[in-house]
Design an enzyme around this catalytic site. Structure first.
Site, short mmCIF file in Angstrom:
data_model
loop_
_atom_site.label_atom_id
_atom_site.label_comp_id
_atom_site.label_asym_id
_atom_site.label_seq_id
_atom_site.Cartn_x
_atom_site.Cartn_y
_atom_site.Cartn_z
N ASP A 206 39.56 33.48 -5.85
CA ASP A 206 40.07 34.35 -7.07
C ASP A 206 41.64 34.01 -7.08
OD1 ASP A 206 40.27 36.40 -8.71
OD2 ASP A 206 40.01 37.99 -7.25
MG LIG Z 1 43.68 41.07 -5.62
#
Ligand SMILES: [Mg+2]
Ligand SMILES: Nc1ncnc2c1ncn2[C@@H]1O[C@H](COP(=O)(O)OP(=O)(O)O)[C@@H](O)[C@H]1O
Length: 311
Positions: A206
């Protein structure tokens, strides 16, 4: 002190689902329990991410740390395993971990500013991100069993394969007004890209510029959703969210130049970066449609279409 104010991003986001609401109901108790167990004193929470409660805290000896309690979901279980593997190289250090309550005591980044909030030329911000990624990827993949079975770092082959199946299933069931050919291409890429990877690393998972923080004169990553697989998978959130390429006068040209820059910095094939950009946006679009947010998904599809021109 209200430890869980209603305007926290994680409260707003997780209130949307029954599972999220159940976790939010337990959160004040969790904060008390882990603070006692770790012997720390949390301050007011940070208005940060959408999947966890995060607050600065002080250990009994005065050390300044971050307490993070995560909403349990598949992508987050291996965060401690990856942080241990990186051991402070390119990512924050993990000091303590409660695997039952999903609580982490982390090294606190100071000044702790997000790369997303910096006013920097785009190329400079992208190079900062690339430097961090290279350091993370250099750690190698873990050998042996993890401390807790739930912390096994999943493979991108498995995860993206499941997402590819979900994309197809959701498209058939929900019939959102998205470009069918592009959705099919996204599902195909989710199945095919992982298997043709030229090498495998522990991915951050991410790597958006909100998860890259200034720390002691350098930059480190926080908040991994780690996977093992194709390094090109990690590039799209950096590429897509630094100095918003979609708002530039010529978004396609901007994306082409920035994709080339990151491919050169990271020794990657630009077509694989574009492929993952399409695949991840199509996956996101169908996820949003599944959660009653078809319009937001349409915006993802528009971005996917732009990246598809670079394939
Ligand atoms: Mg974050
Ligand atoms: N180790 C840390 N040092 C300083 N700030 C942090 C740290 N970890 C998290 N934060 C702050 O809290 C925010 C949310 O944390 P994050 O781990 O990204 O949670 P989420 O999974 O909800 O996105 C970050 O964007 C950052 O501003």
């Amino acid at each position: 002190m209200t430890t869980v104010p209603a305007d926290l991003p994680c409260v707003r986001e997780l209130s949307r689902t029954a599972d999220g609401r159940r976790w939010l109901a337990t959160l004040p108790g969790l904060i008390e329990q882990v603070s006692d167990a770790f012997g720390l004193f949390p301050g007011p929470p940070l208005h940060g991410g959408s999947c966890s409660w995060v607050a600065p805290a002080t250990l009994a000896d005065g050390t300044s740390v971050i307490l993070k309690i995560g909403w349990p979901h598949r992508e987050m279980y291996a965060e401690p395993a990856a942080l241990r593997l990186w051991d402070g190289h390119g990512a924050v250090r993990l000091f303590r971990h409660d695997p039952v309550r999903h609580a982490l005591v982390l090294e606190r980044c100071l000044p702790g500013e997000q790369l997303a909030a910096q006013v920097l030329p785009a190329a400079e911000a992208l190079r900062i991100g690339a430097d961090v990624l290279r350091e993370l990827w250099s750690a190698g993949v873990p050998e042996g069993r993890p401390a807790h079975p739930a912390e096994t770092i999943e493979t991108l082959v498995d995860m993206a394969g499941d997402w590819g199946d979900l994309v197809a299933e959701r498209m058939t069931r929900l019939r959102p007004g998205y470009d069918r050919g592009l959705v099919a291409e996204g599902a195909r890429l989710l199945h095919d890209l992982p298997a043709s990877a030229p090498r495998e690393v522990v991915l951050h998972g991410d790597f958006n510029p909100g998860n890259i923080l200034s720390s002691g004169g350098g930059w480190v990553a926080i908040d991994p959703k780690p996977l093992i697989g194709d390094p090109a998978y990690d590039v799209p959130p950096l590429l897509g969210q630094v100095a918003d390429p979609h708002r530039q006068a010529d978004p396609e040209r901007t994306l082409r130049e920035r994709t080339a820059l990151l491919a050169a910095e990271l020794d990657l094939d630009p077509a694989r970066i574009a492929g993952w950009s399409v695949a991840r946006k199509v996956e996101s679009a169908l996820w949003r449609a599944h959660h009653g947010r078809e319009d937001e998904g349409a915006a993802d599809m528009a971005v996917a279409a732009l990246h598809a021109r670079l394939l």
